[in-house]
Design an enzyme around this catalytic site. Structure first.
Site, PDB file in Angstrom:
ATOM      1  N   ARG A  57      -3.235  -2.738   6.047  1.00 60.50           N
ATOM      2  CA  ARG A  57      -3.846  -2.851   7.365  1.00 60.50           C
ATOM      3  C   ARG A  57      -4.726  -1.644   7.643  1.00 60.50           C
ATOM      4  O   ARG A  57      -5.902  -1.636   7.317  1.00 60.50           O
ATOM      5  CB  ARG A  57      -2.764  -2.998   8.430  1.00 60.50           C
ATOM      6  CG  ARG A  57      -1.985  -4.299   8.357  1.00 60.50           C
ATOM      7  CD  ARG A  57      -0.850  -4.321   9.362  1.00 60.50           C
ATOM      8  NE  ARG A  57      -1.338  -4.276  10.729  1.00 60.50           N
ATOM      9  CZ  ARG A  57      -0.623  -3.859  11.762  1.00 60.50           C
ATOM     10  NH1 ARG A  57       0.613  -3.410  11.573  1.00 60.50           N
ATOM     11  NH2 ARG A  57      -1.133  -3.862  12.983  1.00 60.50           N
ATOM     12  N   ASN A 108       0.802  -1.222   0.000  1.00 63.55           N
ATOM     13  CA  ASN A 108       0.000   0.000   0.000  1.00 63.55           C
ATOM     14  C   ASN A 108       0.831   1.268   0.000  1.00 63.55           C
ATOM     15  O   ASN A 108       0.304   2.365  -0.149  1.00 63.55           O
ATOM     16  CB  ASN A 108      -0.953   0.001   1.201  1.00 63.55           C
ATOM     17  CG  ASN A 108      -0.214  -0.179   2.513  1.00 63.55           C
ATOM     18  OD1 ASN A 108       0.548  -1.132   2.662  1.00 63.55           O
ATOM     19  ND2 ASN A 108      -0.422   0.724   3.458  1.00 63.55           N
ATOM     20  N   ILE A 162      16.962   3.460   0.967  1.00 64.98           N
ATOM     21  CA  ILE A 162      16.035   3.792  -0.119  1.00 64.98           C
ATOM     22  C   ILE A 162      15.186   4.970   0.342  1.00 64.98           C
ATOM     23  O   ILE A 162      14.761   5.038   1.499  1.00 64.98           O
ATOM     24  CB  ILE A 162      15.127   2.593  -0.461  1.00 64.98           C
ATOM     25  CG1 ILE A 162      15.983   1.364  -0.826  1.00 64.98           C
ATOM     26  CG2 ILE A 162      14.185   2.949  -1.600  1.00 64.98           C
ATOM     27  CD1 ILE A 162      16.846   1.502  -2.053  1.00 64.98           C
ATOM     28  N   TYR A 183      14.854  -6.255  14.303  1.00 70.61           N
ATOM     29  CA  TYR A 183      14.644  -6.108  12.855  1.00 70.61           C
ATOM     30  C   TYR A 183      15.722  -6.847  12.071  1.00 70.61           C
ATOM     31  O   TYR A 183      15.433  -7.584  11.120  1.00 70.61           O
ATOM     32  CB  TYR A 183      14.636  -4.628  12.506  1.00 70.61           C
ATOM     33  CG  TYR A 183      14.300  -4.301  11.076  1.00 70.61           C
ATOM     34  CD1 TYR A 183      12.989  -4.348  10.625  1.00 70.61           C
ATOM     35  CD2 TYR A 183      15.296  -3.921  10.183  1.00 70.61           C
ATOM     36  CE1 TYR A 183      12.672  -4.031   9.307  1.00 70.61           C
ATOM     37  CE2 TYR A 183      14.992  -3.595   8.873  1.00 70.61           C
ATOM     38  CZ  TYR A 183      13.678  -3.652   8.440  1.00 70.61           C
ATOM     39  OH  TYR A 183      13.377  -3.333   7.124  1.00 70.61           O
ATOM     40  N   GLY A 229       6.058  -5.406   6.831  1.00 75.51           N
ATOM     41  CA  GLY A 229       6.960  -5.448   7.972  1.00 75.51           C
ATOM     42  C   GLY A 229       6.758  -4.257   8.886  1.00 75.51           C
ATOM     43  O   GLY A 229       6.128  -3.264   8.510  1.00 75.51           O
ATOM     44  N   LYS A 261      15.228  -9.981   9.479  1.00 75.13           N
ATOM     45  CA  LYS A 261      15.616  -9.857   8.070  1.00 75.13           C
ATOM     46  C   LYS A 261      16.704 -10.866   7.704  1.00 75.13           C
ATOM     47  O   LYS A 261      16.737 -11.372   6.581  1.00 75.13           O
ATOM     48  CB  LYS A 261      16.086  -8.432   7.781  1.00 75.13           C
ATOM     49  CG  LYS A 261      14.965  -7.398   7.850  1.00 75.13           C
ATOM     50  CD  LYS A 261      13.841  -7.706   6.872  1.00 75.13           C
ATOM     51  CE  LYS A 261      12.776  -6.634   6.842  1.00 75.13           C
ATOM     52  NZ  LYS A 261      11.679  -6.931   5.889  1.00 75.13           N
ATOM     53  N   GLY A 308       5.298   2.951  -0.206  1.00 79.70           N
ATOM     54  CA  GLY A 308       6.732   2.761  -0.261  1.00 79.70           C
ATOM     55  C   GLY A 308       7.184   1.742  -1.281  1.00 79.70           C
ATOM     56  O   GLY A 308       6.724   1.709  -2.428  1.00 79.70           O
ATOM     57  N   ILE A 309       8.118   0.898  -0.867  1.00 79.42           N
ATOM     58  CA  ILE A 309       8.686  -0.103  -1.769  1.00 79.42           C
ATOM     59  C   ILE A 309       7.621  -1.057  -2.275  1.00 79.42           C
ATOM     60  O   ILE A 309       7.578  -1.384  -3.463  1.00 79.42           O
ATOM     61  CB  ILE A 309       9.815  -0.874  -1.047  1.00 79.42           C
ATOM     62  CG1 ILE A 309      11.042   0.035  -0.866  1.00 79.42           C
ATOM     63  CG2 ILE A 309      10.189  -2.135  -1.814  1.00 79.42           C
ATOM     64  CD1 ILE A 309      12.141  -0.565  -0.010  1.00 79.42           C
TER      65      ILE A 309
END
Length: 234
Positions: free
Chosen positions: A34, A11, A173, A140, A77, A144, A13-14
């Site tokens: 969400r 929904n 990014i 995090y 995430g 990952k 960003g990346i």
């Protein structure tokens, strides 16, 4: 031929850039979200990555509209950044539950149809923090990094059914999330990025297009950094 694609956390960003890029290629693209407003022009379904039933329901809706999911991009995430001595156990478990166990739940649901079809493409969105770490991101970075082991194990399991599983690991990014980091942290990241500047969401989307497209058909179990060289050799 148009494929049924699902991008979790697509929904913004990346994730949104990936969804838009694949839709522009002619794929039938759905995204999960969400609490935020769903993007225009894409099939949007609500899903909670910690809830297997919610994931099942989301897949049911996508399959009813677009057919069985053939390309899955796991991008959803969260972060709960705190230094170790201030990090509550729930800060750790919540991040691992959404980012890593959520990936497990989503992939497990997706491969049902892929195995029947004997074809599929799965991309897990990691981060270069798996390689270089980051203060305040023990949770995090651990989640990952776990994606790498997951992808490589799944590559063995699913390869005989012509299903590839790969990891994309972005560096710095330019997104809403990256704009929240401190100026000092940003300067540090740029100083250890050989290209010396942040990437764009379109750079990550291009990597996903490659791994899920015909050109990437013989690539599986790989980690593709999109980082400007950040974490070089990691």
């Amino acid at each position: 031929m148009a494929r049924s694609v699902l991008v979790t956390g697509g929904n913004r960003g990346i994730g949104l850039a990936v969804a838009r890029a694949l839709a522009a290629d002619g794929d039938r693209v759905a995204v999960t979200h969400r609490d935020t407003r769903p993007p225009d022009g894409l099939l949007a379904v609500r899903a909670e990555m910690t809830d297997p039933q919610s994931i099942d329901t989301a897949f049911d809706k996508v399959e009813a509209e677009h057919g069985p999911v053939e390309v899955l991009v796991v991008n959803a995430g969260i972060t709960r950044d705190r230094l170790l001595l201030r990090m509550e156990e729930r800060d750790f478990t919540e991040v691992v539950d959404v980012n890593l166990q959520g990936a497990f739940r989503t992939v497990r649901r997706a491969v049902r149809g892929m195995m029947r079809a004997r074809w599929g493409r799965i991309v897990l969105m990691s981060s270069m923090t798996y390689a270089y770490g980051a203060p305040g991101q023990v949770n995090y970075a651990a989640a990952k990094a776990g994606m790498l082991g997951m992808a490589r194990s799944l590559a063995w399991e699913l390869g005989p059914r012509n299903i590839t599983v790969n990891v994309v690991a972005p560096g710095l990014i330019d997104t809403d999330m990256s704009r929240e980091i401190t100026d000092g942290r940003r300067r540090h990241l740029l100083a250890i990025t050989p290209l010396g500047h942040a990437g764009e969401v379109e750079d990550v989307a291009a990597a996903v297009r490659y791994l899920t497209g015909e050109s990437g058909r013989y690539v599986t179990g790989a980690v593709l950094p999109v980082s400007g060289g950040l974490g070089l050799g990691g």
